[in-house]
Design a protein around this motif. Structure first.
Motif, PDB file in Angstrom:
ATOM      1  N   HIS A  39      13.675  24.114  13.076  1.00 20.03           N
ATOM      2  CA  HIS A  39      13.513  25.560  13.326  1.00 20.03           C
ATOM      3  C   HIS A  39      14.685  26.140  14.120  1.00 20.03           C
ATOM      4  N   ASP A  90      13.754  34.495  13.593  1.00 22.71           N
ATOM      5  CA  ASP A  90      12.646  33.698  14.125  1.00 22.71           C
ATOM      6  C   ASP A  90      11.375  33.922  13.300  1.00 22.71           C
ATOM      7  N   HIS A 105      16.254  30.648  22.209  1.00 28.40           N
ATOM      8  CA  HIS A 105      15.360  31.783  22.474  1.00 28.40           C
ATOM      9  C   HIS A 105      14.067  31.380  23.174  1.00 28.40           C
ATOM     10  N   ASP A 106      13.554  30.185  22.872  1.00 26.58           N
ATOM     11  CA  ASP A 106      12.279  29.774  23.480  1.00 26.58           C
ATOM     12  C   ASP A 106      12.441  28.706  24.552  1.00 26.58           C
TER      13      ASP A 106
HETATM   14 FE   LIG Z   1      11.245  30.421  17.584  1.00 29.84          FE
END
Ligand SMILES: [Fe+2]
Ligand SMILES: [Fe+2]
Length: 422
Positions: free
Chosen positions: A237, A351, A269-270
């Motif tokens: 991902h 995303d 991003h996470d």
């Molecule tokens: Fe994500």
């Protein structure tokens, strides 16, 4: 007198015939010619050198028909302890019938230590080489005049003393010029060597920078992966998110620096999920309000993790803003429209597309067409016009096949290909 004038003439012509030669060649020829014209068996040319303010005579060429001589490499001080030193000091020409019978009253002395091995000096003609400003730039020392046919050592012709002065000046000027050219050549050589070394250093620095860059990108990738482990184990991902984001940025015509930065920043991003309470992160089923608030804090946690590194400024901005909504009402700050940084708006689309395609414990993986429909038209959970920057919806509509290609290229090993919906 005719004999000496001819000699002088011959020497001057000889020097003028040799205008562009190296210092070595010039010295060798001048010494050979001097010996030939005077009948000297041996000789040495010295040049004046200055080292730490002291004048020295450096033997730069030495020749001897009787014994082998080592290449000239000795120095004598410019003083009256030697004959050549005396000549350099005073600028006088010295002619001696036998150096081993010099009068103790003479202003100079002979140093037998400077004799070549197995050789003895008797007669000597020693004259200064001067430049046009009358400075002594060197000394020519001719040794042992040989009588033709008999081989006997005899004194030098006293007339020669008068001849050598003008000759020595022309020779001196030529030698000085050649010497300067030589020194310029050497300086150039040194400069070139330095430039080469500099180029090598620069190449080494470039390699180091490349290695540093590689190490940096590796670390960023590892950080993103480490954060994922606590999350849903979403395979590629993060890598795909980098690629979609880069693809969007390029097609928006953003500057190369921006495109390169988002190419490695999107995956972070996470990253703030590392700091989210483990119990909340791993909880299956609905989160209560408190748990939801803690979960949403992954944006601010991520920003805190990344904000101090100059090269992770965009990553920090993405981490903070990737859950804001174009129409407002997102978190953490509830920004809207262009107040949301473009980097974060790009990563949102990347995303969401990838999340739709991915299989999760609570949902199947959607086909590209299904994902495209949701992003362009929405479904019961997502209103694209509330969520996304409209120019990015438009771009996605035009270039959605690029997203499908990235998904296919970087599909997770275990991910089954979804059935194509008709
Ligand atoms: Fe994500
Ligand atoms: Fe997130």
């Amino acid at each position: 007198m005719d004999y000496t004038q001819n000699l002088s003439q011959e020497f001057l012509e000889f020097v003028e015939q040799q205008p562009h030669q190296s210092l070595r060649q010039l010295l060798t020829r001048v010494l050979q010619k001097s010996r030939l014209l005077t009948g000297a068996e041996a000789g040495t040319i010295f040049l004046v050198r200055r080292k730490r303010g002291r004048a020295l005579l450096e033997a730069v060429n030495t020749q001897n028909d009787r014994v082998r001589v080592r290449p000239a490499d000795f120095v004598v001080p410019v003083d009256n302890k030697t004959i050549s030193g005396y000549v350099a000091l005073t600028g006088e020409t010295v002619m001696i019938d036998d150096v081993y019978s010099i009068s103790p009253d003479a202003p100079y002395s002979f140093n037998p230590a400077n004799e070549a091995r197995h050789y003895q000096t008797h007669s000597m003609l020693c004259f200064p080489l001067k430049n046009y400003t009358n400075q002594v730039i060197g000394v020519a020392q001719l040794i042992n005049r040989i009588k033709p046919h008999t081989g006997e050592v005899i004194p030098f012709d006293p007339h020669l003393a008068a001849v050598v002065a003008p000759v020595a000046r022309v020779v001196g000027a030529s030698i000085e010029r050649a010497d300067m050219l030589e020194q310029i050549r050497q300086k150039n050589q040194t400069l070139q060597n330095r430039n080469r070394q500099l180029a090598e250093h620069q190449a080494r620095i470039a390699t180091l920078q490349e290695q540093t860059e590689e190490a940096f990108l590796l670390s960023v990738g590892l950080l993103a992966r480490a954060a994922e482990i606590h999350d849903e184990g979403t395979g590629n991902h993060i890598i795909r998110t980098n690629e979609y984001s880069y693809f969007i940025a390029r097609n928006l015509g953003l500057p190369p620096g921006f495109c390169n930065e988002i190419h490695y920043s999107a995956q972070l991003h996470d990253v703030g999920k590392m700091s989210v309470d483990q119990a909340v992160l791993k909880k299956k089923g609905r989160l209560d309000d408190g748990e939801r608030t803690e979960m949403d804090r992954h944006t601010t946690y991520g920003h805190q993790i990344l904000r101090d590194s100059p090269r992770l400024q965009m990553a920090a901005e993405i981490a903070l803003n990737h859950h804001e909504k174009w129409a407002g009402g997102g978190y953490p700050a509830g920004l809207a429209g262009i107040d949301i940084p473009i980097s974060a708006r790009i990563v949102q689309v990347a995303d969401v597309y990838d999340a739709l395609r991915s299989e999760r414990p609570y949902k199947r993986g959607f086909s590209h067409d299904e994902a495209r429909n949701i992003i362009l038209k929405g479904d019961d959970r997502l209103d694209p016009f509330e969520h996304f920057d409209p120019q990015l919806i438009e771009l996605f509509a035009d270039l959605h096949e690029g997203f499908a290609r990235i998904w296919d290229d970087l599909r997770d090993e275990a991910e089954p290909a979804p059935a194509v919906s008709s």
